[in-house]
Design a protein around this motif. Structure first.
Motif: not given
Lengths: 346, 453
Positions: A233-242
């Motif tokens: 979730l944290a990675r998605i919040e940092a990278n909105q394309n994911a």
């Protein structure tokens, strides 16, 4: 000095283990981190409603939990192993060699695996084939296997947005990855015809073809997450394309941050997974060491409480948290009451 | 050095000699510039460090301060005898048969009645949705009360019940009307009811004592999760470390420093102690698992095992600090004591050790602080677990399962509900405060009692 230290600590250990013979009075559970929240919910309710102490629930992963279960019989070994995949023959053999002969298998329900992206991103309607074409190392193009050159989701399928392919999938140590590989990647492999091509290339060897199917691209489009869903979730919040892979219960706790994609045209929910419409799900289990049942106080009660309708039924707290109830719960309740050990794996 | 050599070997420039000292020549300017550069770099390094610290602290404080406040709803609950004591016998065993599931309808009724009594618009929500605003912990609170006071059945009792995690989050800014519209666990209607109840004085946010005393809670009720078991577990482990590591470490250093002969063997031991201090802590965890649990048969998740492992980890720190403290006592003290006829033993225990005590205690406290914050070795001995039962009083309690502060933080960060992020940050603040207290204690000891020669 070293010998003094050793001798003193040895003396301490001896003194300490002499008094450690006091019987353990709480159930000890370890294993899958997917099952952990459910087990914690049950343990908490059990502690509230029974005179027995609240069981201690530990994470650590399915495989590690089963290994701990099979370490032997005795109070310093665990009583129950949670597992998000079925026990393996190697575990059963290890158990047998350590004197753990009777194991009960309890299926508590099903867990859905969902695909979700940032709440502000576009909607996706996936088929397994799309995921295969997006993430596989080699894809079938015009009846030939070529290196995957898809850059954006628009390359994968017409109508998808031109958003870079970036997927956060569970690392290989997770039980979730196995389900993702089988139910999504292999299914997609067959649907795109790549499976047959792999089979031909390997001289008709099905196993080798399956293995070739699950080889994912390594150019950064697919990222393994070895931590838990909070990291994804944290990675998605940092990278909105994911786009990330989550458990249903995690998604249900974060519906304000995540937009879920459909798979095969079905929106994942407890109902659609229970009915079997949503394709990506797996059973969750726990394994009981029968030899401990009469030794550890409250163990039989805990197990029966876990599978009772109040807890594991469709209106219970587990279903509310995201566990898909097992339609054959009544059978499980009966088996647990009779302490039926599991037969050989089929 | 080079200046002197140069001046000595070649003839000094005459221009230089005539120049005033107040006039800065080229070389001095270069040296001054080098110094200024170094000062600048040093202060940049300090500023970067400070910025990182401030950033870290503000993010933790912003996330975590809210965990010290908690939202409660004050409800008048009718303890219905028809539900709790069906045959009216008052038999405690039969009352205990009613599980927490049997208490839910009572709360639902009370909540709906409270909403109506305060003239709050129910926004068209179903009774179940209104009841969902109360934490799932509430039935347990009421059941415990009923079992303790069975004579209250049939009466209406006022309870302060925890509000649900999302309602609580609304008053801490974690949940907004916009996110609530997307959130499956809360709806804007519920938030509007909560606002109206707050205006009516039924719902309020107050200091969260339970955060320090309550045990951990499962993923469905983050609002009830507390640090009670973790603080106790950490305290027990520190007790074990203090009782084992301090006497062992001090005895070892006194022997090594004052009595042991200087030979290759003691040199070897010295090198090994320094090496042990640098061994990654996870290694001690593996050792603990193999020796204390698998071989000695100590229970899993128990503070005694954690304490023993941390003792091994802290020993080298204490030994090194103690030896330094002993070394700092000037030889004249020893010589004077020996000169008036004290034995070696008397010299050490009557004169050297008391003078070295502040240094030893400082070392011990710093070692303890290190052990308090340690997580890695505890992963392997089963302390990263969901534990809700408080361990008993020591010494038996040392063998009961418990959690520990750093482990509880790790545990909470892996949970699905975002409310646990707040709890984890709150726990970090608590841990930092403990560490701060210990370090301040060490500084005070050093300032007050340490003698310099």
């Amino acid at each position: 000095m070293k010998s003094i230290k050793l001798a003193t600590s040895a003396a301490a250990i001896v003194a300490v283990s002499a008094s450690a013979a006091i019987a353990r009075d709480q159930v000890q559970i370890a294993g899958s981190s997917t099952v952990l929240p459910y087990a914690a919910i049950v343990a908490e309710a059990f502690g509230e409603n029974f005179d027995f102490p609240t069981p201690v629930v530990e994470g650590g992963g399915s495989g590690a939990g089963r290994k701990k279960l099979c370490e032997g019989v005795g109070e310093n070994t665990i009583d129950i192993a949670n597992s998000s995949s079925r026990i393996k023959q190697s575990d059963i053999d290890l158990c047998a060699s350590n004197g753990v002969t009777e194991i009960q298998e309890v299926r508590i329900g099903y867990d859905g695996i969902v695909f979700a992206s940032d709440i502000n991103g576009p909607d996706y309607a996936f088929e397994p084939a799309d995921w295969y074409n997006a993430l596989a190392k080699k894809v079938a193009v015009d009846g030939k296997l070529v290196d995957n050159a898809n850059k954006t989701w628009a390359d994968v399928k017409d109508g998808f947005p031109a958003q870079d392919i970036l997927a956060f999938i569970p690392g290989t140590k997770h039980g979730t990855r196995e389900v993702f590989d089988v139910k999504v990647i292999e299914a997609g492999c067959e649907a795109t015809g790549a499976f047959d091509l792999f089979k031909d290339a390997n001289g008709g060897d099905k196993k080798a073809a399956e293995k070739a199917c699950t080889a994912l691209r390594t150019d950064g489009a697919s990222v393994d997450i070895d931590g838990d869903y909070t990291e994804t979730l944290a990675r998605i919040e940092a990278n909105q394309n994911a786009i990330g892979v989550f458990g249903l219960s995690f998604y249900q706790n974060n519906t304000d941050k995540l937009r879920v994609a459909t798979m095969g045209g079905v929106v994942p929910s407890v109902e659609s997974i229970a009915s079997g419409e949503y394709p990506v799900s797996r059973p969750l289990y726990f394994y009981i060491k029968n030899a401990h049942l009469d030794v550890i106080p409250g163990m039989q009660e805990y197990v029966e409480f876990f599978v009772s309708d109040d807890i594991a039924g469709p209106d219970g707290p587990l279903a509310e948290y995201g566990l898909v109830p097992d339609p054959e719960l009544a059978k499980t309740q009966e088996a647990v009451a009779n302490r039926t050990p599991m037969g050989p794996l089929n | 050095m080079t200046d002197i050599a140069r001046n000595g070997s070649s003839a000094p420039a005459p221009a230089r000699r005539n120049r005033s000292l107040l006039e800065v020549d080229d070389r001095t300017r270069r040296r001054n510039a080098a110094e200024a550069r170094f000062k600048l770099m040093g202060s940049i390094a300090v500023i970067i460090g400070l910025l990182a610290l401030v950033g870290l602290l503000t993010s933790i404080l912003l996330n975590g301060m809210s965990s010290f406040r908690q939202t409660y709803v004050s409800l008048e609950v009718y303890l219905d005898p028809a539900k709790l004591d069906k045959d009216g016998s008052g038999n405690l065993e039969k009352i205990a048969k009613v599980t927490t599931f049997g208490y839910k309808p009572l709360i639902q009724k009370a909540m709906v009645a409270t909403v109506a009594a305060n003239g709050v618009d129910d926004q068209g929500l179903k009774a179940k949705k209104i009841a969902d605003m109360i934490s799932p912990e509430a039935p347990a609170t009421i059941r415990d009360y009923v079992l303790a006071n069975p004579d209250k059945i049939g009466e209406t009792v006022r309870f302060d019940l925890l509000a649900g995690g999302r309602i609580d989050g609304y008053y801490k800014g974690r949940v907004t009307m916009e996110t609530a519209a997307l959130d499956r666990n809360v709806s804007p209607e519920q938030l509007r009811i909560a606002d109206a109840l707050r205006d009516a004085g039924v719902l309020d946010t107050r200091f969260n004592w339970a955060f320090f005393t309550a045990p951990d809670a499962s993923d469905t009720r983050p609002e009830a999760a507390g640090l009670g078991v973790a603080i106790l577990g950490s305290a027990y482990m520190m007790l074990v470390v203090l009782v084992l590591a301090l006497p062992l470490g001090v005895a070892a250093s006194i022997y090594l420093e004052e009595f042991a002969p200087q030979n290759w063997f003691t040199d070897l031991i010295e090198v090994n102690i320094s090496n042990l201090a640098a061994v990654p802590s996870i290694v001690f965890g593996i050792l603990g698992l193999a020796v204390f649990i698998n071989y000695a048969g100590l229970p899993q998740s128990a503070p005694i095992v954690g304490g023993l492992v941390l003792t091994l980890m802290t020993l080298p720190t204490i030994i090194i600090a103690t030896r330094a403290a002993l070394k700092a006592v000037p030889p004249s003290i020893r010589e004077a004591a020996l000169g008036v006829g004290a034995s070696k033993m008397q010299t050490v225990f009557h004169h050297v050790l008391p003078l070295a005590m502040p240094g030893i205690l400082t070392g011990a406290i710093i070692g303890l602080a290190q052990a308090l914050g340690e997580t890695a070795p505890l992963l392997l001995i089963g302390m990263v677990a969901f534990v809700r039962e408080y361990p008993a009083a020591p010494p038996e309690g040392l063998f009961d399962p418990a959690s520990a502060l750093p482990v509880q933080i790790y545990n909470w960060t892996t949970r699905g509900d975002p409310a646990f992020v707040e709890r984890a940050s709150g726990a970090i603040i608590v841990l930092l405060v403990f560490l701060l207290i210990m370090n301040i204690l060490a500084i005070i000891l050093r300032r007050r009692f340490e003698r310099r020669w």
